[in-house]
Design a protein around this motif. Structure first.
Motif, PDB file in Angstrom:
ATOM      1  N   UNK A 131      -3.466   5.189 -14.028  1.00 55.05           N
ATOM      2  CA  UNK A 131      -2.481   6.230 -12.718  1.00 55.05           C
ATOM      3  C   UNK A 131      -3.514   5.851 -11.478  1.00 55.05           C
ATOM      4  N   UNK A 132      -4.571   5.946 -11.682  1.00 53.80           N
ATOM      5  CA  UNK A 132      -5.428   5.517 -10.424  1.00 53.80           C
ATOM      6  C   UNK A 132      -5.026   4.378  -9.645  1.00 53.80           C
ATOM      7  N   UNK A 133      -4.854   3.371 -10.527  1.00 54.55           N
ATOM      8  CA  UNK A 133      -4.410   2.001 -10.032  1.00 54.55           C
ATOM      9  C   UNK A 133      -3.155   1.681  -9.693  1.00 54.55           C
ATOM     10  N   UNK A 134      -2.244   2.680  -9.861  1.00 55.66           N
ATOM     11  CA  UNK A 134      -1.006   2.480  -9.610  1.00 55.66           C
ATOM     12  C   UNK A 134      -0.479   3.179  -8.355  1.00 55.66           C
ATOM     13  N   UNK A 135       0.243   2.431  -7.424  1.00 54.01           N
ATOM     14  CA  UNK A 135       1.123   3.086  -6.369  1.00 54.01           C
ATOM     15  C   UNK A 135       2.395   3.162  -6.757  1.00 54.01           C
ATOM     16  N   UNK A 136       2.817   4.547  -6.918  1.00 53.20           N
ATOM     17  CA  UNK A 136       4.445   4.713  -7.127  1.00 53.20           C
ATOM     18  C   UNK A 136       5.392   3.897  -6.348  1.00 53.20           C
ATOM     19  N   UNK A 137       6.527   3.474  -6.809  1.00 49.16           N
ATOM     20  CA  UNK A 137       7.587   2.775  -5.896  1.00 49.16           C
ATOM     21  C   UNK A 137       7.877   3.510  -4.714  1.00 49.16           C
ATOM     22  N   UNK A 138       8.092   4.857  -5.173  1.00 47.43           N
ATOM     23  CA  UNK A 138       8.445   5.619  -4.085  1.00 47.43           C
ATOM     24  C   UNK A 138       7.620   5.707  -2.825  1.00 47.43           C
ATOM     25  N   UNK A 139       6.298   5.576  -3.108  1.00 46.49           N
ATOM     26  CA  UNK A 139       5.503   5.771  -1.951  1.00 46.49           C
ATOM     27  C   UNK A 139       5.394   4.556  -1.148  1.00 46.49           C
ATOM     28  N   UNK A 141       8.086   2.556  -0.754  1.00 46.71           N
ATOM     29  CA  UNK A 141       9.464   2.633  -0.255  1.00 46.71           C
ATOM     30  C   UNK A 141       9.613   3.463   0.994  1.00 46.71           C
ATOM     31  N   UNK A 142       8.647   4.369   0.823  1.00 43.05           N
ATOM     32  CA  UNK A 142       8.693   5.443   2.145  1.00 43.05           C
ATOM     33  C   UNK A 142       7.823   4.753   3.127  1.00 43.05           C
ATOM     34  N   UNK A 143       6.985   4.081   2.964  1.00 47.17           N
ATOM     35  CA  UNK A 143       6.279   3.527   4.226  1.00 47.17           C
ATOM     36  C   UNK A 143       7.236   2.346   4.785  1.00 47.17           C
ATOM     37  N   UNK A 144       7.922   1.564   3.904  1.00 49.54           N
ATOM     38  CA  UNK A 144       8.730   0.548   4.346  1.00 49.54           C
ATOM     39  C   UNK A 144      10.177   1.033   5.133  1.00 49.54           C
ATOM     40  N   UNK A 145      10.277   1.982   4.723  1.00 52.44           N
ATOM     41  CA  UNK A 145      11.523   2.812   5.342  1.00 52.44           C
ATOM     42  C   UNK A 145      11.064   3.425   6.656  1.00 52.44           C
ATOM     43  N   UNK A 146      10.035   3.831   6.752  1.00 55.92           N
ATOM     44  CA  UNK A 146       9.613   4.477   8.157  1.00 55.92           C
ATOM     45  C   UNK A 146       9.068   3.201   9.012  1.00 55.92           C
ATOM     46  N   UNK A 147       8.510   2.436   8.473  1.00 51.38           N
ATOM     47  CA  UNK A 147       8.300   0.967   9.202  1.00 51.38           C
ATOM     48  C   UNK A 147       9.516   0.312   9.869  1.00 51.38           C
ATOM     49  N   UNK A 178      -6.292  -1.750  -5.658  1.00 50.97           N
ATOM     50  CA  UNK A 178      -5.079  -1.978  -5.965  1.00 50.97           C
ATOM     51  C   UNK A 178      -3.922  -0.997  -5.036  1.00 50.97           C
ATOM     52  N   UNK A 179      -4.451  -0.100  -4.578  1.00 53.41           N
ATOM     53  CA  UNK A 179      -3.690   0.478  -3.363  1.00 53.41           C
ATOM     54  C   UNK A 179      -3.807  -0.393  -2.050  1.00 53.41           C
ATOM     55  N   UNK A 180      -4.652  -0.799  -1.589  1.00 53.95           N
ATOM     56  CA  UNK A 180      -4.719  -1.843  -0.536  1.00 53.95           C
ATOM     57  C   UNK A 180      -3.848  -3.037  -0.801  1.00 53.95           C
ATOM     58  N   UNK A 181      -3.450  -3.513  -2.043  1.00 56.62           N
ATOM     59  CA  UNK A 181      -2.907  -4.590  -2.313  1.00 56.62           C
ATOM     60  C   UNK A 181      -1.450  -4.180  -2.037  1.00 56.62           C
ATOM     61  N   UNK A 182      -0.951  -2.991  -2.872  1.00 53.15           N
ATOM     62  CA  UNK A 182       0.344  -2.475  -2.777  1.00 53.15           C
ATOM     63  C   UNK A 182       0.759  -2.024  -1.501  1.00 53.15           C
ATOM     64  N   UNK A 183      -0.079  -1.546  -0.705  1.00 49.14           N
ATOM     65  CA  UNK A 183       0.159  -1.259   0.830  1.00 49.14           C
ATOM     66  C   UNK A 183      -0.330  -2.245   1.867  1.00 49.14           C
ATOM     67  N   UNK A 184      -0.557  -3.608   1.466  1.00 47.02           N
ATOM     68  CA  UNK A 184      -0.818  -4.550   2.417  1.00 47.02           C
ATOM     69  C   UNK A 184       0.081  -4.522   3.812  1.00 47.02           C
ATOM     70  N   UNK A 185       1.470  -4.726   3.411  1.00 44.99           N
ATOM     71  CA  UNK A 185       2.453  -4.799   4.074  1.00 44.99           C
ATOM     72  C   UNK A 185       2.552  -3.917   5.430  1.00 44.99           C
ATOM     73  N   UNK A 187      -0.617  -2.168   6.018  1.00 39.66           N
ATOM     74  CA  UNK A 187      -1.740  -2.565   6.859  1.00 39.66           C
ATOM     75  C   UNK A 187      -1.616  -3.422   7.909  1.00 39.66           C
ATOM     76  N   UNK A 188      -0.778  -4.449   7.406  1.00 41.44           N
ATOM     77  CA  UNK A 188      -0.546  -5.704   8.261  1.00 41.44           C
ATOM     78  C   UNK A 188       0.172  -5.299   9.541  1.00 41.44           C
ATOM     79  N   UNK A 189       1.194  -4.536   9.346  1.00 48.79           N
ATOM     80  CA  UNK A 189       2.305  -3.873  10.396  1.00 48.79           C
ATOM     81  C   UNK A 189       1.377  -3.011  11.195  1.00 48.79           C
ATOM     82  N   UNK A 190       0.148  -2.157  10.726  1.00 51.20           N
ATOM     83  CA  UNK A 190      -0.351  -1.460  11.842  1.00 51.20           C
ATOM     84  C   UNK A 190      -1.452  -2.418  12.592  1.00 51.20           C
ATOM     85  N   UNK A 191      -1.975  -3.212  12.046  1.00 49.60           N
ATOM     86  CA  UNK A 191      -2.864  -4.317  12.689  1.00 49.60           C
ATOM     87  C   UNK A 191      -2.361  -5.066  13.712  1.00 49.60           C
TER      88      UNK A 191
END
Length: 199
Positions: A131-139, A141-147, A178-185, A187-191
């Motif tokens: 559970x700790x290693x998993x970033x749910x799909x909805x999270x 998708x939420x970041x992609x949506x707002x980006x 795992x979280x960093x990898x899942x949300x790499x897109x 982080x890249x958008x912010x940087x």
């Protein structure tokens, strides 16, 4: 005077004694809305005056002025632009004021992501590793949506730096990686300043 420097869009408030947290109202400083801007493509410096607490603004007005500055100077919100706010529950007052000023300045939507130290620690103490290693799909998708919507991202940080010191380092490292990898897109958008952001 103190200086407020935005490198990219990262906001750091400093005086001669300390680095002030975004919840600046916890300190004895208040800000005014009288500031000047010096702009170039990569750096913005904002200068403003500080007064002792108990000066010409009460606490509520201090918070309101600070929130207004974050929206107008930090994010520079545009008409019909969404805003995502990340904040600890202790920072509720200033987060709500920031949302208010975002709407007053044309934001179409303000989405707030709350965090709580006690619940975060509880999760690391009791949740299984998968559970700790998993970033749910909805999270994701939420970041992609707002980006994709061109949203601004405003983050208030206030987590206890020693919060997870008792957590097994291997467990923490695996979850973080795992979280960093899942949300790499994201982080890249912010940087790359794809979207306006302020911390």
């Amino acid at each position: 005077e103190i200086s407020l420097g935005l490198v990219g869009s990262e906001m750091c408030i400093r005086d001669s004694d300390s680095i002030l947290a975004p919840c600046v109202y916890l300190y004895r400083y208040i800000i005014t809305r009288h500031f000047s801007l010096r702009k170039d493509p990569k750096r913005v410096m904002v200068y403003f005056t500080i007064f002792e607490k108990g000066g010409n603004m009460n606490l509520e007005k201090q918070l309101d002025a600070y929130a207004e500055m974050l929206i107008k100077v930090g994010i520079q919100i545009k008409k019909n632009q969404p805003l995502v706010i990340r904040a600890p529950i202790e920072g509720r007052d200033v987060a709500v004021l920031a949302a208010k000023h975002a709407y007053l300045n044309g934001a179409s939507d303000v989405h707030i992501i709350w965090s709580d130290d006690e619940l975060t620690l509880m999760r690391y103490e009791y949740a299984p590793q998968e559970v700790l290693n998993n970033v749910p799909k909805y999270q994701k998708e939420m970041f992609r949506y707002y980006l994709d919507k061109g949203a601004g991202f405003l983050s208030f940080t206030g987590t206890d730096p020693d919060l997870l010191k008792a957590v097994d380092p291997k467990v923490l490292q695996a979850a973080t990686m795992n979280r960093s990898k899942a949300l790499e897109f994201y982080s890249e958008a912010m940087m790359s300043d794809q979207n306006p952001w302020t911390v």
